[in-house]
Design an enzyme around this catalytic site. Structure first.
Site, PDB file in Angstrom:
ATOM      1  N   GLU A   1      57.880  -7.418  40.460  1.00 35.23           N
ATOM      2  CA  GLU A   1      59.259  -6.914  40.306  1.00 35.23           C
ATOM      3  C   GLU A   1      60.267  -8.056  40.401  1.00 35.23           C
ATOM      4  O   GLU A   1      61.203  -8.015  41.214  1.00 35.23           O
ATOM      5  CB  GLU A   1      59.542  -5.806  41.323  1.00 35.23           C
ATOM      6  CG  GLU A   1      58.677  -4.583  41.089  1.00 35.23           C
ATOM      7  CD  GLU A   1      59.094  -3.364  41.921  1.00 35.23           C
ATOM      8  OE1 GLU A   1      59.696  -3.536  42.988  1.00 35.23           O
ATOM      9  OE2 GLU A   1      58.827  -2.234  41.468  1.00 35.23           O
TER      10      GLU A   1
ATOM     11  N   GLU B   1      53.460   0.143  37.975  1.00 35.23           N
ATOM     12  CA  GLU B   1      53.543   1.013  39.151  1.00 35.23           C
ATOM     13  C   GLU B   1      54.233   2.309  38.785  1.00 35.23           C
ATOM     14  O   GLU B   1      55.289   2.286  38.156  1.00 35.23           O
ATOM     15  CB  GLU B   1      54.387   0.356  40.267  1.00 35.23           C
ATOM     16  CG  GLU B   1      53.813  -0.898  40.838  1.00 35.23           C
ATOM     17  CD  GLU B   1      54.680  -1.458  41.961  1.00 35.23           C
ATOM     18  OE1 GLU B   1      55.577  -0.735  42.450  1.00 35.23           O
ATOM     19  OE2 GLU B   1      54.462  -2.614  42.325  1.00 35.23           O
TER      20      GLU B   1
ATOM     21  N   ASP C   1      52.151  11.308  58.590  1.00 33.98           N
ATOM     22  CA  ASP C   1      51.790  10.251  59.547  1.00 33.98           C
ATOM     23  C   ASP C   1      52.929   9.898  60.512  1.00 33.98           C
ATOM     24  O   ASP C   1      52.883   8.857  61.162  1.00 33.98           O
ATOM     25  CB  ASP C   1      51.265   9.005  58.819  1.00 33.98           C
ATOM     26  CG  ASP C   1      52.363   8.209  58.129  1.00 33.98           C
ATOM     27  OD1 ASP C   1      53.479   8.759  57.949  1.00 33.98           O
ATOM     28  OD2 ASP C   1      52.111   7.049  57.771  1.00 33.98           O
TER      29      ASP C   1
ATOM     30  N   ASN D   1      58.808   9.182  54.617  1.00 36.41           N
ATOM     31  CA  ASN D   1      58.401   8.790  53.272  1.00 36.41           C
ATOM     32  C   ASN D   1      59.606   8.442  52.401  1.00 36.41           C
ATOM     33  O   ASN D   1      60.713   8.906  52.651  1.00 36.41           O
ATOM     34  CB  ASN D   1      57.600   9.919  52.629  1.00 36.41           C
ATOM     35  CG  ASN D   1      56.280  10.139  53.337  1.00 36.41           C
ATOM     36  OD1 ASN D   1      55.734   9.200  53.928  1.00 36.41           O
ATOM     37  ND2 ASN D   1      55.782  11.358  53.295  1.00 36.41           N
TER      38      ASN D   1
HETATM   39 CA    CA Z   1      54.704   8.839  55.972  1.00 34.30          CA
END
Ligand code: CA
Length: 661
Positions: free
Chosen positions: A200, A297, A308, A312
């Site tokens: 990138e 990508e 988790d 995000n």
């Molecule tokens: Ca996460």
């Protein structure tokens, strides 16, 4: 005697042939290949997949799994569709993945040897992932960042060991490093098909920002690839196809004679514009410069949920383009459509999905996971990265930011959506059917007339939308109450085609500024006061650099100590009351800038809100609230920016002034 001398000469000649004068490398390892790729259409997938017609057999359908080793070290297990534990790479090959991408950082470790995280992806990791890819018949795409940690449009820091080098010295070091890294891969028997010179690299690479320097570095990398893997493709990689900058990048590379084969792009549907635009800009480069093009990508969320305890990049709350629902079907349609868009481009050769297996490390709290991220580097950054990247990784280190965009569930079982890698070649699922109702959101100004919508869109499995009648569960009283209250919002549920529907009504107060986001295409009635002699202070039309719309206010200056200005507006015909003012800024290379939003009454600053400038596309807002105003006073609101750094630049957008209820 003559014969004896002749014999000795012959023997030594033979010996030198065998040993290559003592410098010959041992023969590369040969990895036995197990062809596990599907030999036809995979059966039994419940998802709809529209076939991409005429996809060449060698079309690259790749996946980046750079984090896999760190995840396995953290205890993550991957399974096959039969529920048996199996090498992730085998499962991917069995699903139709034919290429594996892996990032390589020069030295992602601090002085004590602690990993920076993000998979701690050095050359050794690339070798292991590459060997496993080769074993299952997939080629490797090596993605050199030429940095010790993440390189992207926001940061292109040189590796610590190269930071004091001149451009020419850096090019030499880069060439040597590339050559040696690739030789290591070649010796290990890895089937390297493509090598990326930088990641990138939107106008920067390895700490360099001039195209003459960037090109020199790219050419050095390219020469190393040609020397070690003459059959591999040399790729360059940029982001933001929506920015309109690709023709310029490709022109610069041509002008500086950079030798490469593939012009690669990132394409994340949330941020990167339309697929038609992607096809168009890639075709433009392919046509003008006779290059192959591909998407390096892409990814799409199959759920809005995080698993988790580390936020995000995309969630249900994200204010981004959402062309597909966050479901396995949406993930399939997104990937399929990107494949179709690249296949439709001239010389389009493939698509790689980014980090499709970066799932949770499995603990039941953030603290538990944090220990594993820190120890094995299985989160996007560890706290140890602070020494190299204090502003981003140093502050926000954590786990996976894309666990909801993987093709695996939190336990490591492959999702049905993974089969899209195979099914995109065949099509699947017969007729499309209605699967969900598209959530609606309406924003209006207090006092506006409003009637509830009578239809909502049913989303079909082929991502088409069909309006269907809806009934809403809301009373007239509740509706009237929210409509009368500026700043209020209400989520209404309903039913359409036997499926749940939702409507979010947000009631905004009236923005009392004129031309608040510069969309008028002129600066007026904004007033700029240049206090430092900046080179550029102007409105600018560039959608990719705007927070919303197409226009924003832009500043840039080459010389140090020249950026200091105010940008303000004096709203007219205000009524007495309490007001709140807000404005947004993003930029880079500003050093320790002084930035604040302010309100000025009768020429005196009465209130300020400090703001910061971090990097490209990171917008920071500043809000000054509680501004008391009486009719007859004069009021001005604006932003003050001062940076002593050379090359400081930034963008300002989306100002608002509200009467506080
Ligand atoms: Ca996460």
């Amino acid at each position: 005697m003559k014969n004896a001398i002749f014999l000795i000469l012959m023997l030594s000649l033979l010996l030198s042939l065998f040993t290559g004068c003592g410098k010959k490398e041992p023969a590369p390892e040969v990895i036995p290949v197990e062809d596990v790729s599907p030999k036809g259409k995979l059966e039994g997938c419940p998802l709809f997949v529209k076939q991409v017609d005429g996809l060449p057999e060698d079309f690259i359908l790749g996946m980046d799994v750079s984090s896999v080793i760190a995840l396995e070290q953290s205890g993550v297990t991957y399974y096959n569709y039969e529920g048996q534990q199996q090498d992730l790479l085998q499962t991917l090959a069995e699903a139709g993945v034919n290429y594996i991408r892996v990032r390589v950082w020069n030295h992602p470790y601090d002085s004590e040897g602690n990993g920076y995280g993000g998979g701690n992806n050095d050359v050794e990791k690339a070798v292991e992932i590459g060997r496993r890819a080769t074993r299952y018949g997939m080629k490797l795409l090596v993605d050199f960042h030429y940095s010790d940690f993440w390189a992207d449009p926001g940061k292109q820091a040189a590796p610590l060991a190269w930071q004091d080098l001149s451009v020419d010295e850096k090019a030499k070091a880069l060439k040597k490093y590339t050559r040696e890294s690739l030789k290591t891969l070649r010796q290990a028997g890895v089937d390297v098909g493509m090598v990326q010179i930088g990641n990138e690299t939107n106008g920067a690479l390895c700490g360099e920002k001039l195209w003459s320097s960037i090109s020199k570095l790219m050419q050095a990398g390219s020469e190393a690839v040609r020397a070690v893997f003459p059959d591999a493709l040399v790729a360059v990689h940029f982001a933001n196809p929506e920015s309109g900058a690709y023709a310029d990048y490709a022109g610069k590379l041509a002008g500086y004679h950079v030798d490469y084969d593939v012009f690669g792009s990132s394409y994340y549907p949330y941020w990167h514009g339309s697929l038609e635009n992607l096809t168009r800009v890639l075709s433009g480069v392919a046509e003008t410069y006779d290059k192959k093009v591909m998407v390096m990508e892409t990814s799409y969320a199959f759920t809005g949920e995080d698993t988790d305890f580390s936020g995000n990049t995309i969630s249900d709350e994200s204010a981004v383009a959402k062309p597909y629902p966050y479901s396995q079907q949406g993930q399939v349609n997104s990937f399929r459509d990107v494949v179709a868009a690249v296949a439709a481009a001239k010389n389009g050769i493939g698509v790689c999905y980014w980090e499709g297996a970066w799932i949770t490390v499995g603990g039941s709290s953030r603290e538990e996971n944090q220990k594993l991220w820190e120890k094995y580097g299985s989160g996007w950054a560890s706290s140890c990265a602070a020494s190299y990247d204090p502003d981003d990784a140093g502050k926000w280190y954590g786990g996976s930011a894309v666990d909801n965009q993987a093709f695996f569930d939190p336990e490591g079982h492959p999702l049905e959506s993974l089969k899209v890698f195979n099914l995109v070649r065949w099509g699947n699922g017969g007729e499309a059917r209605a699967e969900s109702i598209e959530p609606m959101a309406i924003t209006l100004t207090a006092g506006d007339d409003f009637t509830l919508p009578e239809t909502v869109n049913a989303v079909f499995t082929d991502n088409s939308r069909v309006p269907v009648p809806v009934t809403w569960d809301v009373t007239d009283e509740a509706l009237a109450e929210v409509l009368s209250r500026p700043g209020a919002s209400l989520e209404i549920t309903g039913t359409a085609a036997d499926m749940p529907a939702s409507l979010l009504i947000s009631v905004e107060p009236e923005n009392l500024l004129q031309n608040p986001g510069f969309e008028d295409g002129v600066a007026a009635p904004w007033i700029v006061e240049d206090l430092g002699g900046a080179k550029e202070l102007k409105i600018e039309k560039k959608t990719g650099d705007s927070r919303t719309g197409d226009w924003h206010y832009h500043f840039w200056s080459e010389a140090a100590g020249t950026v200091e200005f105010t940008l303000e507006q004096q709203p007219e015909a205000l009524q007495s009351g309490t007001y709140s003012f807000s404005i947004y800024i993003m930029g880079g290379d500003c050093g320790a800038a002084e930035v604040y939003a302010y309100a000025k009454r009768n020429g005196e600053i009465v209130s300020t809100a400090p703001m910061e400038i971090t990097s490209w596309n990171e917008w920071h807002g500043g809000t000054v609230s509680g501004i008391e105003y009486r009719e007859g006073d004069s009021l001005a609101v604006g932003i003050y920016v001062k940076s002593d750094a050379a090359g400081a630049w930034g963008k300002i957008d989306d100002a608002a002034l509200y009467l506080t209820p």
